[in-house]
Design a protein around this motif. Structure first.
Motif, PDB file in Angstrom:
ATOM      1  N   PRO A 285      35.477  26.837  42.608  1.00 33.23           N
ATOM      2  CA  PRO A 285      35.740  27.471  41.318  1.00 33.23           C
ATOM      3  C   PRO A 285      35.189  28.885  41.183  1.00 33.23           C
ATOM      4  CG  PRO A 285      34.764  25.294  41.005  1.00 33.23           C
ATOM      5  CD  PRO A 285      34.787  25.561  42.469  1.00 33.23           C
ATOM      6  N   ASP A 286      34.066  29.180  41.865  1.00 32.07           N
ATOM      7  CA  ASP A 286      33.474  30.502  41.711  1.00 32.07           C
ATOM      8  C   ASP A 286      34.265  31.614  42.403  1.00 32.07           C
ATOM      9  OD1 ASP A 286      32.733  29.375  44.140  1.00 32.07           O
ATOM     10  OD2 ASP A 286      30.743  30.286  44.157  1.00 32.07           O
ATOM     11  N   ILE A 287      35.170  31.244  43.309  1.00 36.75           N
ATOM     12  CA  ILE A 287      35.995  32.280  43.950  1.00 36.75           C
ATOM     13  C   ILE A 287      37.490  32.082  43.720  1.00 36.75           C
ATOM     14  CG2 ILE A 287      34.264  32.784  45.733  1.00 36.75           C
ATOM     15  CD1 ILE A 287      36.092  31.258  47.716  1.00 36.75           C
ATOM     16  N   ALA A 288      37.894  31.003  43.056  1.00 35.42           N
ATOM     17  CA  ALA A 288      39.314  30.659  42.900  1.00 35.42           C
ATOM     18  C   ALA A 288      40.131  31.780  42.247  1.00 35.42           C
ATOM     19  CB  ALA A 288      39.463  29.369  42.099  1.00 35.42           C
ATOM     20  N   ARG A 289      39.651  32.337  41.154  1.00 39.20           N
ATOM     21  CA  ARG A 289      40.400  33.405  40.467  1.00 39.20           C
ATOM     22  C   ARG A 289      40.551  34.633  41.361  1.00 39.20           C
ATOM     23  NH1 ARG A 289      42.196  36.397  36.455  1.00 39.20           N
ATOM     24  NH2 ARG A 289      41.040  37.987  35.375  1.00 39.20           N
ATOM     25  N   SER A 290      39.517  34.982  42.091  1.00 38.55           N
ATOM     26  CA  SER A 290      39.571  36.143  42.980  1.00 38.55           C
ATOM     27  C   SER A 290      40.518  35.913  44.154  1.00 38.55           C
ATOM     28  CB  SER A 290      38.173  36.493  43.484  1.00 38.55           C
ATOM     29  OG  SER A 290      37.363  36.872  42.401  1.00 38.55           O
ATOM     30  N   VAL A 291      40.552  34.681  44.671  1.00 35.00           N
ATOM     31  CA  VAL A 291      41.491  34.353  45.750  1.00 35.00           C
ATOM     32  C   VAL A 291      42.923  34.497  45.244  1.00 35.00           C
ATOM     33  CG1 VAL A 291      42.353  32.481  47.227  1.00 35.00           C
ATOM     34  CG2 VAL A 291      39.890  32.893  47.038  1.00 35.00           C
ATOM     35  N   THR A 292      43.195  34.017  44.039  1.00 33.80           N
ATOM     36  CA  THR A 292      44.531  34.134  43.447  1.00 33.80           C
ATOM     37  C   THR A 292      44.920  35.602  43.292  1.00 33.80           C
ATOM     38  OG1 THR A 292      44.369  32.024  42.303  1.00 33.80           O
ATOM     39  CG2 THR A 292      45.908  33.629  41.385  1.00 33.80           C
ATOM     40  N   ILE A 293      44.021  36.430  42.804  1.00 33.09           N
ATOM     41  CA  ILE A 293      44.309  37.851  42.612  1.00 33.09           C
ATOM     42  C   ILE A 293      44.518  38.548  43.953  1.00 33.09           C
ATOM     43  CG2 ILE A 293      43.337  40.050  41.826  1.00 33.09           C
ATOM     44  CD1 ILE A 293      41.920  38.399  39.601  1.00 33.09           C
ATOM     45  N   ALA A 294      43.641  38.306  44.911  1.00 25.95           N
ATOM     46  CA  ALA A 294      43.721  38.990  46.210  1.00 25.95           C
ATOM     47  C   ALA A 294      44.960  38.613  47.003  1.00 25.95           C
ATOM     48  CB  ALA A 294      42.461  38.702  47.022  1.00 25.95           C
ATOM     49  N   THR A 295      45.354  37.338  46.917  1.00 26.53           N
ATOM     50  CA  THR A 295      46.478  36.868  47.728  1.00 26.53           C
ATOM     51  C   THR A 295      47.798  36.813  46.984  1.00 26.53           C
ATOM     52  OG1 THR A 295      46.061  34.542  47.165  1.00 26.53           O
ATOM     53  CG2 THR A 295      44.950  35.424  49.128  1.00 26.53           C
ATOM     54  N   LYS A 296      47.727  36.880  45.648  1.00 25.81           N
ATOM     55  CA  LYS A 296      48.923  36.733  44.791  1.00 25.81           C
ATOM     56  C   LYS A 296      49.550  35.357  44.956  1.00 25.81           C
ATOM     57  CE  LYS A 296      49.794  41.598  44.640  1.00 25.81           C
ATOM     58  NZ  LYS A 296      49.904  42.638  45.609  1.00 25.81           N
ATOM     59  N   ILE A 297      48.690  34.360  45.235  1.00 26.10           N
ATOM     60  CA  ILE A 297      49.114  32.968  45.364  1.00 26.10           C
ATOM     61  C   ILE A 297      48.305  32.159  44.360  1.00 26.10           C
ATOM     62  CG2 ILE A 297      49.230  30.963  46.894  1.00 26.10           C
ATOM     63  CD1 ILE A 297      49.383  32.966  49.257  1.00 26.10           C
ATOM     64  N   PRO A 298      48.959  31.396  43.469  1.00 25.33           N
ATOM     65  CA  PRO A 298      48.224  30.665  42.432  1.00 25.33           C
ATOM     66  C   PRO A 298      47.492  29.433  42.968  1.00 25.33           C
ATOM     67  CG  PRO A 298      50.538  30.105  42.332  1.00 25.33           C
ATOM     68  CD  PRO A 298      50.406  31.199  43.376  1.00 25.33           C
ATOM     69  N   SER A 299      46.546  28.958  42.183  1.00 26.28           N
ATOM     70  CA  SER A 299      45.910  27.670  42.470  1.00 26.28           C
ATOM     71  C   SER A 299      46.882  26.569  42.065  1.00 26.28           C
ATOM     72  CB  SER A 299      44.623  27.523  41.668  1.00 26.28           C
ATOM     73  OG  SER A 299      43.672  28.459  42.100  1.00 26.28           O
ATOM     74  N   CYS A 300      46.764  25.426  42.698  1.00 22.01           N
ATOM     75  CA  CYS A 300      47.641  24.282  42.383  1.00 22.01           C
ATOM     76  C   CYS A 300      47.197  23.595  41.112  1.00 22.01           C
ATOM     77  CB  CYS A 300      47.648  23.282  43.529  1.00 22.01           C
ATOM     78  SG  CYS A 300      48.312  23.945  45.066  1.00 22.01           S
TER      79      CYS A 300
END
Length: 93
Positions: A78-93
């Protein structure tokens, strides 16, 4: 970051920095997330690979993911999920 991506993913091949698209996004706490892809260089397989790295404050980049981009991210902390979504342009499931 570009050096890490090029050396880990491509071995001894030389890649121009202009061929690598990198997004670096701060995350919660002391984390930073980075995503990288090759753009307009290399073969089709190389261009389809996504690299995701993370780093704690002043630490070294560690590879979290390398491979075909997923449709959505599962199991991202959870602490990096939003940043991963922004950096990769791929949403969380």
């Amino acid at each position: 970051m570009v050096h890490d991506v090029g050396s880990k993913a491509l071995g001894n091949q030389t890649i121009e920095a202009s061929c690598v698209s990198v997004a670096v996004v701060p995350a919660e706490g002391d984390w930073t997330v980075a995503a990288a892809r090759l753009k307009d260089c290399g073969d089709k397989t190389a261009r389809s690979i996504l690299w995701v790295y993370k780093r704690a404050r002043n630490g070294k980049w560690s590879e979290d993911y390398v491979g075909q981009p997923p449709r959505c991210w599962k199991g991202v902390p959870p602490d990096i999920a939003r940043s991963v979504t922004i950096a990769t342009k791929i949403p969380s499931c």
